[in-house]
Design a protein around this motif. Structure first.
Motif, short mmCIF file in Angstrom:
data_model
loop_
_atom_site.label_atom_id
_atom_site.label_comp_id
_atom_site.label_asym_id
_atom_site.label_seq_id
_atom_site.Cartn_x
_atom_site.Cartn_y
_atom_site.Cartn_z
N GLY A 81 0.82 -1.21 0.00
CA GLY A 81 0.00 0.00 0.00
C GLY A 81 0.85 1.26 0.00
O GLY A 81 0.54 2.23 -0.71
N MET A 82 1.92 1.25 0.79
CA MET A 82 2.81 2.42 0.81
C MET A 82 3.52 2.60 -0.52
O MET A 82 3.70 3.72 -1.00
CB MET A 82 3.83 2.27 1.94
N LEU A 83 3.95 1.49 -1.12
CA LEU A 83 4.61 1.58 -2.43
C LEU A 83 3.66 2.19 -3.45
O LEU A 83 4.05 3.08 -4.23
CB LEU A 83 5.06 0.19 -2.88
N THR A 84 2.40 1.77 -3.47
CA THR A 84 1.42 2.33 -4.39
C THR A 84 1.16 3.80 -4.10
O THR A 84 1.08 4.64 -5.02
CB THR A 84 0.11 1.54 -4.30
N ALA A 85 1.05 4.15 -2.80
CA ALA A 85 0.78 5.54 -2.43
C ALA A 85 1.91 6.46 -2.85
O ALA A 85 1.68 7.54 -3.43
CB ALA A 85 0.56 5.63 -0.91
N TYR A 86 3.15 6.05 -2.57
CA TYR A 86 4.29 6.91 -2.94
C TYR A 86 4.47 6.97 -4.46
O TYR A 86 4.91 8.00 -4.99
CB TYR A 86 5.56 6.41 -2.28
N THR A 87 4.13 5.90 -5.16
CA THR A 87 4.18 5.95 -6.62
C THR A 87 3.19 6.97 -7.16
O THR A 87 3.51 7.78 -8.05
CB THR A 87 3.87 4.56 -7.20
N LEU A 88 1.97 6.98 -6.61
CA LEU A 88 0.97 7.97 -7.03
C LEU A 88 1.42 9.39 -6.70
O LEU A 88 1.23 10.32 -7.51
CB LEU A 88 -0.36 7.67 -6.35
N LEU A 89 2.01 9.57 -5.53
CA LEU A 89 2.48 10.91 -5.14
C LEU A 89 3.61 11.38 -6.05
O LEU A 89 3.62 12.54 -6.49
CB LEU A 89 2.96 10.89 -3.68
#
Length: 369
Positions: A81-89
């Motif tokens: 989830g964090m990897l996806t969130a930081y990718t989106l950011l």
């Protein structure tokens, strides 16, 4: 579009952080949605793998892996989830492509450091990712000693109960064995020990629901079956011997159903907080009569007629029977007597009583030299 991606990334990051805090940090018995969903999915998959073998032993072997898989799944979901969130950011706040954004987010999150952006806002996101990755892993590592300390306290008492109440534990067997070996005076201390353990279980298992997936080292032992056995023994003790029953018997019943209610609230399943004493219970009168006959034959005293004692036993058991049956079903506990149905087909397992090894006759003493 990039603003939407940035907002989605920030929202996902907040949801992941909230899940971590709710599960690992906040000591309040909050509902851990991630743990419950992982528990349901993995439990279903593991039970399907045991269907071909069938029986309780196959289910127990398969479900032994449930707790470690839930722990690994929690860590994997949080990091993913964090990897996806930081990718989106990163993608939403810069002109980076998706491949580069994923590469940079992973590089920072797992502190590999092989990719970095040159703009200031990208460096800030990289620093956040680099701090959050090790922090999540550290919290998970610190979480394990707390879990295993609670598990060890629980299983120590469950193991000690085996010689007193049989394996699997059963309340009438507990009273019968104490009468057979003339250790009724040990019952008050046993009730005190399980009163404290019930309070411990209520606190630890509502704060850390993953403990429900941790099974006992031996297949025929279970904390919920042990707790039901002690509460049933205390309820029978109070019903049959109202004058001589120790006050600890009342306290252990109260502590037991209070702990079960705390866990039920954490798991979000319904129960009646104030059941009427006359509400029917699933344990039958015939089962009760059979148990009373067994403990009477073992030498357990009675101060009240069996028929009159049934109403009192019923009034005690109505407080915890529905909760106990649901917890036993959800934890796939050993199908012991008086513990309700399971989600798998298996015969009820009665407690095994040790063979009487006493000599049939006492030999006369040897004459003096």
């Amino acid at each position: 579009m990039r603003m939407i991606q940035t907002a989605l990334g920030a929202l996902l990051l907040l949801l992941v952080v909230g899940s971590i805090l709710r599960t690992l940090v906040v000591p309040r018995g909050l509902y851990a949605a991630l743990v419950m969903r992982l528990w349901r999915v993995l439990r279903t998959l593991l039970r399907l793998t045991a269907l071909r073998s069938g029986g309780y032993q196959a289910q127990d072997r398969a479900l032994t892996w449930l707790a470690p898989l839930v722990l690994l799944g929690m860590l994997g979901v949080w990091l993913g989830g964090m990897l996806t969130a930081y990718t989106l950011l990163l993608h939403g706040t810069s002109g980076l492509g998706w491949t580069v954004a994923v590469r940079e987010a992973g590089s920072s999150l797992f502190t590999l450091g092989f990719a970095s952006g040159e703009r200031l806002q990208l460096s800030a996101i990289d620093f956040m990712a680099a701090a959050s990755g090790p922090l999540v892993i550290a919290l998970q590592i610190a979480y394990l000693p707390t879990l295993y300390a609670a598990y060890q306290r629980r299983e120590t008492e469950v193991t000690l109960l085996q010689s007193r109440a049989g394996e699997p534990a059963w309340g009438p067997e507990l009273l019968a064995r104490q009468s057979l070996v003339d250790t009724q005076t040990a019952l008050p201390q046993l009730y005190r020990d399980w009163e404290r353990l019930a309070a411990d279980i209520g606190e630890s298992h509502s704060n850390y629901p993953v403990l429900l997936a941790f099974r006992s080292p031996q297949p025929n032992r279970s904390w919920v079956v042990g707790l039901i056995a002690v509460m049933d023994a205390a309820a029978l003790h109070l019903a049959l011997c109202p004058r001589s029953a120790p006050p600890e018997s009342r306290l252990v019943i109260r502590a037991g159903f209070t702990a079960m209610r705390d866990i039920a609230r954490a798991l979000r399943f319904d129960f009646d907080p104030d059941p009427d004493p006359d509400v029917p219970i699933r344990l039958t009168y015939a089962e009760y009569l059979g148990a009373v006959a067994m403990i009477t034959a073992a030498g357990f005293p009675r101060e009240r007629p069996v028929e009159e004692a049934w109403a009192h036993f019923h009034g005690w058991r109505v407080n915890y029977e529905a909760l106990a049956y649901e917890l036993a079903r959800r934890s796939d506990a050993v199908p012991a007597l008086w513990t309700g149905p399971r989600d798998f087909h298996a015969p009820v397992i009665p407690p095994a009583r040790p063979t009487d090894r006493r000599p049939s006759a006492v030999l006369p003493p040897l004459p003096p030299d």
